[in-house]
Design a protein around this motif. Structure first.
Motif, PDB file in Angstrom:
ATOM      1  N   SER A  49       0.863  -1.173  -0.051  1.00  0.00           N
ATOM      2  CA  SER A  49      -0.062  -0.048  -0.127  1.00  0.00           C
ATOM      3  C   SER A  49       0.836   1.290   0.052  1.00  0.00           C
ATOM      4  CB  SER A  49      -0.852  -0.098   1.149  1.00  0.00           C
ATOM      5  OG  SER A  49      -0.310  -0.131   2.567  1.00  0.00           O
ATOM      6  N   VAL A  50       0.247   2.230  -0.624  1.00  0.00           N
ATOM      7  CA  VAL A  50       1.084   3.680  -0.822  1.00  0.00           C
ATOM      8  C   VAL A  50       0.016   4.797  -0.362  1.00  0.00           C
ATOM      9  CG1 VAL A  50       2.358   5.252  -2.394  1.00  0.00           C
ATOM     10  CG2 VAL A  50       2.573   2.418  -2.461  1.00  0.00           C
ATOM     11  N   ARG A  51       0.652   5.684   0.540  1.00  0.00           N
ATOM     12  CA  ARG A  51      -0.260   6.914   0.821  1.00  0.00           C
ATOM     13  C   ARG A  51       0.849   7.977   1.173  1.00  0.00           C
ATOM     14  NH1 ARG A  51      -1.592   6.721   7.211  1.00  0.00           N
ATOM     15  NH2 ARG A  51      -0.521   4.672   7.724  1.00  0.00           N
ATOM     16  N   GLN A  52       0.421   9.411   0.727  1.00  0.00           N
ATOM     17  CA  GLN A  52       1.146  10.423   0.959  1.00  0.00           C
ATOM     18  C   GLN A  52       0.993  10.726   2.285  1.00  0.00           C
ATOM     19  OE1 GLN A  52       0.828  13.557  -2.001  1.00  0.00           O
ATOM     20  NE2 GLN A  52       0.603  14.897  -0.225  1.00  0.00           N
ATOM     21  N   LEU A  53       2.307  11.197   2.865  1.00  0.00           N
ATOM     22  CA  LEU A  53       2.301  11.716   4.243  1.00  0.00           C
ATOM     23  C   LEU A  53       1.183  13.082   4.272  1.00  0.00           C
ATOM     24  CD1 LEU A  53       4.568   9.838   4.466  1.00  0.00           C
ATOM     25  CD2 LEU A  53       5.698  11.334   5.965  1.00  0.00           C
TER      26      LEU A  53
END
Length: 220
Positions: free
Chosen positions: A111-115
């Motif tokens: 999974s990938v998410r922006q801070l």
């Protein structure tokens, strides 16, 4: 995402932190500093706040580094691009010519998410505009892309012409005459507009190698 080879190189650049406290974002720092935060669950189940602080104009030695803080205490530092191991994954930090182009958490599950940008930073203020005025935000984004496309179409032929006039290039490849010839004041206006547009995109961590300077950095 950062390739495996670059991740291995980035891992060797990580330096341990010294525990110093995270300084709060100041009102005069929007163009020289970025600050992002991430909430994670630690090994013991406790909530942790991880923060990434980047001085875009470089640290005291002029080198641009990402500094990682855990619950407000300095945990690690690294030259960019940086990959910091954190609970459940890693934080990837990559700079562009105008700010950051990546500050994301990549989970062990893929999974990938922006801070989340600090609300007092330029990125945080731009994110607030996107939440509160989505129509205006989209318009600004479209205008930024349009400016960069126009600057690219009008500017590249002139740059190629100047390069072709360099004696070794001219002798081996000949010279090129740009079909587009703009007055100096208009070229300067285009450069300034492109800088503003790319900076606006960097506030949203938007990046395209052709539009945002990667063409001249050998990226693609």
């Amino acid at each position: 995402m950062i390739s495996d080879r670059k991740r291995r190189r980035a891992a060797r650049r990580i330096k341990p932190g010294d525990g110093r406290p995270l300084k709060r974002f100041r009102w005069w720092q929007p163009l020289s500093r970025t600050l992002f935060h991430l909430e994670l669950t630690g090994a013991a189940g406790e909530r942790e706040t991880w923060s990434v602080d980047v001085r875009l104009w470089g640290d005291s030695d002029g080198e641009v580094r990402a500094q990682l803080y855990r619950n407000g205490e300095h945990h690690a530092g690294s030259k960019l691009p940086a990959v910091f191991p954190v609970p459940g994954g890693s934080i990837e930090v990559v700079a562009s010519n105008y700010g950051l182009r990546r500050c994301h958490f990549v989970g062990d599950d893929g999974s990938v998410r922006q801070l989340t940008p600090d609300p007092t930073s330029a990125e945080g203020r731009r994110a607030r505009l996107e939440r509160t005025r989505p129509g205006l935000s989209r318009t600004i984004g479209v205008v930024s892309v349009a400016i960069l496309v126009v600057a690219l179409v009008l500017g590249v032929p002139q740059i190629v012409e100047e390069i072709s006039r360099i004696p070794p290039v001219a002798e081996n490849l000949g010279t090129f005459t740009s079909p587009i010839q703009l007055p100096g004041w208009l070229n300067i206006t285009l450069v300034v507009a492109a800088l503003v547009a790319s900076t606006e995109r960097a506030m949203r961590l938007r990046y395209h190698w052709l539009l945002d300077g990667g063409l001249f950095d050998g990226e693609g």
